[in-house]
Design a protein around this motif. Sequence first.
Motif, short mmCIF file in Angstrom:
data_model
loop_
_atom_site.label_atom_id
_atom_site.label_comp_id
_atom_site.label_asym_id
_atom_site.label_seq_id
_atom_site.Cartn_x
_atom_site.Cartn_y
_atom_site.Cartn_z
N SER A 50 165.24 43.97 111.34
CA SER A 50 164.62 45.11 110.32
C SER A 50 164.41 46.49 111.25
N VAL A 51 164.27 47.35 110.77
CA VAL A 51 164.00 48.52 111.16
C VAL A 51 162.93 49.39 110.67
N ASP A 52 162.02 48.49 109.57
CA ASP A 52 161.16 49.17 108.89
C ASP A 52 160.06 49.55 109.62
N PRO A 53 159.45 50.74 109.28
CA PRO A 53 158.53 51.23 110.22
C PRO A 53 157.07 50.59 109.88
N ASP A 54 156.87 49.93 108.74
CA ASP A 54 155.63 49.03 108.38
C ASP A 54 155.82 47.73 108.79
N GLU A 55 155.31 47.16 109.72
CA GLU A 55 155.85 45.89 110.05
C GLU A 55 155.03 45.03 109.26
N HIS A 56 153.84 45.08 108.83
CA HIS A 56 153.12 44.39 107.83
C HIS A 56 154.19 44.03 106.57
N PHE A 57 154.51 45.31 105.90
CA PHE A 57 155.23 45.18 104.97
C PHE A 57 156.56 44.37 105.15
N TRP A 58 157.03 44.53 106.43
CA TRP A 58 158.36 43.76 106.73
C TRP A 58 157.96 42.24 106.76
N LYS A 59 156.83 42.03 107.28
CA LYS A 59 156.42 40.43 107.34
C LYS A 59 156.50 39.72 105.92
#
Length: 391
Positions: free
Chosen positions: A322-331
């Motif tokens: 994943s390359v999402d800038p928001d790591e919490h959202f990715w989790k």
Amino acid sequence: MKRIISNAFTAAAMALMLLAAASCSKAKFNIDGTITEAADSLLYFENMSLNGPVVIDSTRLTAEGTFAFSDNAPEAPEFYRLRIAGQVINISVDSTEHITVKASMPNMAAGYEVEGSDECATIKELAVKQMTLQKQINDTFANPEYSFQNESVVIDTLVENYKNDIRSNYIYKAPMRASSYFALFQTINTGGLSRLIFNPRTSKSDVDAFAAVATSWDAYHPGAKRGENLHNIAIEGMKTIRLIRANESKAIDISKVNVSNIVDIELADNKGVIRRLSDLQGKVVLLDFHLFASRGSTERIMALRDIYNKYHAQGLEIYQVSVDPDEHFWKTQTAALPWICVHESQADNGITLTKYNVQAVPTFFLLDKNCVPHKRDVQIKDIDAEIKSLL
């Protein structure tokens, strides 16, 4: 009181008239011509400013296709374009030229004729060359015979040959020309993402090309904003190249060198555990690059679930980056997913994407049981057949 108001109004009116007269007296350039087979199409005349395209004028074309635009002559070389939808003709102006363009839809961008400007004629040469390069790249992506490695080598060779031609025959031959400036900012599309052909952030020779044009513009067009912009790009590029070389000069840990042709990835999963792609040797791997914040993410994840459920027991694994800038959202998005989910943060500076020449997300690769890339998504017509052939 009435006399005072009347005098003030008269003075203001005279000032406006003088301003209008001064504006009308400025030197102008003119662009006219015909674009046939485009009746009722809206033709835009745009300035390609440093901040992007700005519409100056437009006209609805008749069956004859005639048009005429004019604007104040720029103090230094400036760039404009004629545009109908996605078809574009690039124009350079540096004085009071009278430029004539003749074209026909739907091949306006490549088949036009231009008179009145040597710069515009050279820019057309460059545009046609760029279109040829883009077609070669598209054909390479579409060729099912190319493996991932061969595809990357072919595209890199095509681009490097193009740059060598443009550097030798255009940029270094006449760096003061507007066409040389234009060449520096040509782009190509790879994997759905537009990128500069000359990249001053990754290539020393590309930085040198920017610096050569910047220096020449200082001499021929002193004080021009575009010259200042070139200098800023060249300086930042030099800084970046120095950092890259400093990192490359650091000692390499021999124990981490992989000689098995695996393009390895080593990132933390959604539980903080380091997951190495090379640890999946012996399995067929679907290496996926994803952005959970993108439109269509849910549908794509559901499609991946179907593939995973169908083939995981037979030896398929999904390794998703994943390359999402928001790591919490990715989790939160990956908490319930059954496959390996890792994250490349902004601090990683896109190194994983660079390893796999990923120019647009989402995309995926199929890796064989040795973790060597087999094919990428654009080369795969039947995903089930390709997976079965590798299991």
